[in-house]
Design a protein around this motif. Structure first.
Motif, PDB file in Angstrom:
ATOM      1  N   UNK A   9       0.877  -1.163   0.000  1.00 21.09           N
ATOM      2  CA  UNK A   9       0.000   0.000   0.000  1.00 21.09           C
ATOM      3  C   UNK A   9       0.915   1.214   0.000  1.00 21.09           C
ATOM      4  N   UNK A  10       0.721   2.122  -0.943  1.00 21.76           N
ATOM      5  CA  UNK A  10       1.694   3.176  -1.164  1.00 21.76           C
ATOM      6  C   UNK A  10       1.038   4.550  -1.071  1.00 21.76           C
ATOM      7  N   UNK A  11       1.692   5.441  -0.335  1.00 18.59           N
ATOM      8  CA  UNK A  11       1.226   6.823  -0.256  1.00 18.59           C
ATOM      9  C   UNK A  11       2.454   7.714  -0.112  1.00 18.59           C
TER      10      UNK A  11
ATOM     11  N   UNK B 184       5.366   6.852  12.006  1.00 16.81           N
ATOM     12  CA  UNK B 184       4.095   6.363  11.479  1.00 16.81           C
ATOM     13  C   UNK B 184       4.252   4.938  10.955  1.00 16.81           C
ATOM     14  N   UNK B 185       3.301   4.104  11.285  1.00 16.77           N
ATOM     15  CA  UNK B 185       3.261   2.723  10.794  1.00 16.77           C
ATOM     16  C   UNK B 185       1.835   2.417  10.339  1.00 16.77           C
ATOM     17  N   UNK B 186       1.685   1.289   9.697  1.00 15.73           N
ATOM     18  CA  UNK B 186       0.358   0.879   9.265  1.00 15.73           C
ATOM     19  C   UNK B 186      -0.570   0.728  10.459  1.00 15.73           C
TER      20      UNK B 186
ATOM     21  N   UNK C 223      -4.182   2.742  11.403  1.00 18.67           N
ATOM     22  CA  UNK C 223      -5.459   2.080  11.706  1.00 18.67           C
ATOM     23  C   UNK C 223      -5.990   2.550  13.056  1.00 18.67           C
ATOM     24  N   UNK C 224      -5.095   2.621  14.031  1.00 16.40           N
ATOM     25  CA  UNK C 224      -5.510   3.035  15.376  1.00 16.40           C
ATOM     26  C   UNK C 224      -6.025   4.466  15.386  1.00 16.40           C
ATOM     27  N   UNK C 225      -5.334   5.359  14.662  1.00 17.59           N
ATOM     28  CA  UNK C 225      -5.755   6.763  14.608  1.00 17.59           C
ATOM     29  C   UNK C 225      -7.109   6.916  13.914  1.00 17.59           C
ATOM     30  N   UNK C 226      -7.352   6.117  12.881  1.00 16.65           N
ATOM     31  CA  UNK C 226      -8.649   6.166  12.208  1.00 16.65           C
ATOM     32  C   UNK C 226      -9.741   5.685  13.149  1.00 16.65           C
TER      33      UNK C 226
ATOM     34  N   UNK D 245       5.696   3.325   1.795  1.00 22.86           N
ATOM     35  CA  UNK D 245       5.220   2.013   1.383  1.00 22.86           C
ATOM     36  C   UNK D 245       4.927   1.195   2.635  1.00 22.86           C
ATOM     37  N   UNK D 246       3.706   0.698   2.715  1.00 18.63           N
ATOM     38  CA  UNK D 246       3.274  -0.070   3.878  1.00 18.63           C
ATOM     39  C   UNK D 246       2.950  -1.497   3.456  1.00 18.63           C
ATOM     40  N   UNK D 247       3.416  -2.451   4.215  1.00 17.39           N
ATOM     41  CA  UNK D 247       3.040  -3.842   3.997  1.00 17.39           C
ATOM     42  C   UNK D 247       2.390  -4.332   5.277  1.00 17.39           C
ATOM     43  N   UNK D 248       1.077  -4.427   5.267  1.00 17.42           N
ATOM     44  CA  UNK D 248       0.300  -4.687   6.473  1.00 17.42           C
ATOM     45  C   UNK D 248       0.628  -6.021   7.140  1.00 17.42           C
ATOM     46  N   UNK D 249       0.253  -6.128   8.404  1.00 14.89           N
ATOM     47  CA  UNK D 249       0.494  -7.351   9.170  1.00 14.89           C
ATOM     48  C   UNK D 249      -0.157  -8.564   8.547  1.00 14.89           C
ATOM     49  N   UNK D 250      -1.235  -8.343   7.749  1.00 14.61           N
ATOM     50  CA  UNK D 250      -1.908  -9.527   7.232  1.00 14.61           C
ATOM     51  C   UNK D 250      -1.061 -10.264   6.205  1.00 14.61           C
ATOM     52  N   UNK D 251       0.113  -9.698   5.835  1.00 15.88           N
ATOM     53  CA  UNK D 251       1.031 -10.453   4.993  1.00 15.88           C
ATOM     54  C   UNK D 251       1.806 -11.484   5.795  1.00 15.88           C
TER      55      UNK D 251
END
Length: 468
Positions: free
Chosen positions: A157-159, A174-176, A180-183, A298-304
């Motif tokens: 996931x890229x931003x 900042x991490x993935x 999620x927690x901030x949202x 570039x984020x690679x979430x824990x679900x990987x």
């Protein structure tokens, strides 16, 4: 006399009928010795690939090696015919991951051709040595090669720092997980991903806990429980109806952090990265590669799972076990995995770094991989227009783009250790998604069932599908 003549005419018609071509578009009978494929329309990705192969055969006087298309008038007829015939050992020769097929069932029931056996039986010179082994192995089950991947993409996931700062994220550490927690705590008023891709994201997450090779699941774990709840909230918040009614329009003013097509970078081919880098150049002007690389988030979430970088196959093809045209199978494989075909779709053609046909995918052909990387380094334009207006592309910026490619993006790609079969955009259309996962996932995302009920339904449905 007239009756006798009439009888002879009728007898002749009856005798010739089996030899006449079928009159309906939905006939599943082939009239040639060519490889066959079932199709709905010309827009199907499998049809587009094979049409290009047919054109190649025509130019090279190899019409007998081309593929025959058998079209159906409706998707319902096509899907029913394809599924029932394959399970009965009949049907077309050529199949694709893009078709809605019970891949796991077909493999278990030996309905797919073992391509290693085909190559060995013909003593073919074809070799997999010049292909990406990690990606190609995703199509190997119990030592048998059933699926041939053509292209793949990283699961990133890229931003950018600019977008994160615009949305109010704290850029320090900042991490993935912090996003999620901030949202979920209301500190960021945005969706995790574009609402149109929320389903795709959640299905991708669920797939990570299904082992189709040994028929097991890992849903009933603390890791899955925590992430399922966190992702559900970050994807849709409390507005379930808005999430499901969203149709890629401007009906909602709520922002989102990640999207494959807007507001950031495309994770995919070298060319896609290069183009995205230059488009985002107004906020990548730091003095060092360390800073500029960190501006690309570039984020690679824990679900990987286990912090491993992963990828998914964007397109792959197979052959039915009832296919006996081994020589034609080999010729199609050689073309699809060869330099010309792979470079056309992945930006590896010499002198053509700006080609839109380069797409967003990475090739499995290692020679094309290097060629597309070289073209991305050579890619340059004078100016771009983005959300901040016109951006002039300087020589310095081109050099920074090349640094980011060579010192940041390519090392990330080469750290990928696993590859799955279902791509992000098409994951909700797979057989297991539509027929096994859809009901429990829809109910959970809409808030109709609890997390425990969701896990129980998922476990029972998937186990039944994999082991029945």
């Amino acid at each position: 006399m007239k009756k006798r003549v009439l009888s002879l005419i009728l007898a002749l018609i009856i005798l010739l009928c089996p030899l006449l071509p079928a009159c309906t578009n939905s006939s599943s009978e082939s009239n040639t010795d060519r490889l066959t494929v079932y199709a709905i329309n010309e827009d199907d990705i499998l049809v587009r690939f094979l049409k290009k192969y047919n054109a190649y055969c025509n130019v090279n006087d190899r019409e007998e090696d081309s593929v025959e298309f058998i079209y159906f008038d409706s998707y319902e007829e096509y899907e029913a015919k394809l599924g029932t015939e394959l399970m009965a050992g009949k049907g077309p020769d050529v199949l694709a991951l893009s078709q809605n097929l019970p891949i796991e069932k077909l493999i278990k029931n030996n309905n797919l051709l073992d391509l290693n056996e085909v190559i060995n039986s013909l003593n073919s010179d074809f070799s997999f040595d010049n292909l990406n082994k990690m990606v190609m192995d995703s199509g190997v089950f119990d030592g048998k090669r059933y699926i041939l991947p053509l292209y793949y993409s990283p699961d990133f996931l890229v931003t950018s720092n600019s977008r994160l700062d615009y949305l109010g994220a704290d850029l320090e550490g900042v991490t993935f997980e912090t996003l999620c927690e901030d949202i979920n705590q209301g500190q960021l008023d945005c969706y995790l991903v574009h609402p149109g891709f929320g389903d795709n994201f959640f299905y991708s997450f669920v797939y990570q806990y299904i082992n189709t090779r040994n028929g097991t699941t890992e849903f009933d774990t603390d890791e899955f429980r925590n992430l399922a709840e966190a992702f559900r909230k970050a994807l849709i918040g409390d507005s379930y109806s808005d999430f499901y009614d969203y149709e890629f329009s401007s009906e909602t003013n709520r922002e989102y952090l990640f999207d494959s097509f807007e507001n950031g970078f495309n994770a995919g081919s070298f060319g896609a990265f290069a183009r995205s880098y230059l488009r985002s150049s107004n906020y990548i002007l730091e003095d060092s590669i360390e800073k500029s690389s960190h501006s690309i988030k570039i984020f690679y979430p824990n679900f990987n799972r286990e912090d491993k970088l992963s990828a998914t196959v964007e397109f792959g093809f197979m052959f039915s076990s009832n296919c006996k045209k081994y020589d034609k199978v080999i010729k199609l494989i050689e073309y699809m995995l060869g330099f010309d075909s792979q470079s056309y779709y992945c930006g590896g053609r010499e002198g053509d770094p700006e080609s839109t046909s380069g797409g967003s995918w990475l090739p499995v052909n290692l020679e094309v991989y290097e060629a597309s990387y070289k073209n991305a380094l050579e890619y340059k334009v004078d100016e771009y227009y983005n959300e901040s207006g016109k951006v002039t592309v300087s020589h310095e910026l081109i050099e920074k783009k090349n640094q980011a490619l060579s010192e940041y993006y390519r090392p990330l790609l080469e750290d990928i250790t696993t590859c799955s079969l279902y791509d992000f955009e098409g994951i909700t259309s797979t057989h297991i998604s539509k027929n096994v996962l859809k009901s429990p996932i829809d109910s959970y995302l809409k808030g109709e069932i609890t997390l425990d009920t969701f896990i129980n339904r998922l476990t029972n449905s998937v186990n039944m599908y994999l082991n029945e």
